[in-house]
Design an enzyme around this catalytic site. Structure first.
Site, PDB file in Angstrom:
ATOM      1  CE  LYS A  88      -3.921  -2.166   2.426  1.00 40.29           C
ATOM      2  NZ  LYS A  88      -3.321  -3.442   2.872  1.00 40.29           N
ATOM      3  CB  ILE A 124       6.744  12.477  -2.941  1.00 38.28           C
ATOM      4  CG1 ILE A 124       8.106  11.899  -2.540  1.00 38.28           C
ATOM      5  CG2 ILE A 124       6.231  13.441  -1.867  1.00 38.28           C
ATOM      6  CD1 ILE A 124       9.196  12.951  -2.440  1.00 38.28           C
TER       7      ILE A 124
END
EC number: 4.1.1.23
Length: 228
Positions: free
Chosen positions: A62, A66
């Site tokens: 998951k 950035i």
């Protein structure tokens, strides 16, 4: 006989038990899922140990950061010969596109996580999100598709509406239960419900991993959905 749609979640800290369960259910599941618990405890070495058993591995990290950080993380695991990897759709289109590009030279299926099955409508109120949970999930699925993802992780409750709008997308469904207990997941359904609505893969954990006989547990699940 159709192939097994079951992904067994090995969300446990004991690698010995994880390897035992994987060996026991080999050939009966589509994949085994290694999540954050497993990865933080055993890392790439532990993932390799499971892969060596010959069962396809779904690495459920998951990822959500950035774009550059996510790409670097992907480069650290992309050569492991895993079958599937997850990122959070809420990381945004740029992050998803960067992740998809990083995997474009592999056969790894990149799946976008929409809303965790532990999240319910009351949580949306707390988050300040002023739309229904289903509407928000559909918004996220649209973003994932626009970013080039071919798979999403969603609850069984959203499968039907997603399948109706995106007939070709791969749907991975956690929160599958066989009794009235929901543990720490709020949006759950039975296996047949999810498959009938259009799910491709069903993620099942505790009913198998906490069973004294994981193989018998998998066989029972497969019988319940008409896979023998």
């Amino acid at each position: 006989m159709r192939s097994s749609p079951i992904i067994c979640a090995l969300d446990m800290m004991d690698i010995t038990r994880a390897l035992e369960v994987t060996k026991a259910i080999s050939g009966k599941v589509a994949m085994v899922k290694l999540g954050l618990e497993f990865f933080t405890a055993y890392g790439i070495t532990g993932v390799r140990q499971v892969i060596e058993l010959g069962v396809p591995v779904f690495l459920d990290l998951k990822l959500h950061d950035i774009p550059n950080t996510v790409v670097r993380a992907i480069h650290s695991v992309k050569d492991l010969n895993i079958a599937m990897l997850t990122i959070h759709v809420s990381g945004g289109k740029d992050m998803m596109r960067a992740a998809a590009d990083a995997l474009s030279d592999t056969n790894i299926l990149l799946a976008g996580v929409t809303v965790l099955t532990s999240i319910g409508g009351d949580d949306f109120i707390d988050f300040g999100i002023h739309e229904s949970l289903e509407s928000h999930v559909m918004r996220l699925v649209g973003l994932a598709v626009d970013a080039g993802l071919r798979a999403v992780v969603c609850s069984a409750h959203e499968v039907g509406v997603i399948r109706g709008r995106y007939p070709d997308i791969t749907l991975v469904v956690p929160g599958i239960r066989f009794n009235s207990g929901v543990d720490d997941q709020k949006r759950t359904k039975t296996p047949m419900d999810a498959l009938s609505d259009g799910a491709n893969y069903l993620v099942v954990g505790r009913p198998v991993t906490q069973s004294p006989d994981p193989l018998a547990a998998i066989d029972e699940i497969l019988r319940s959905i008409g896979v023998h």
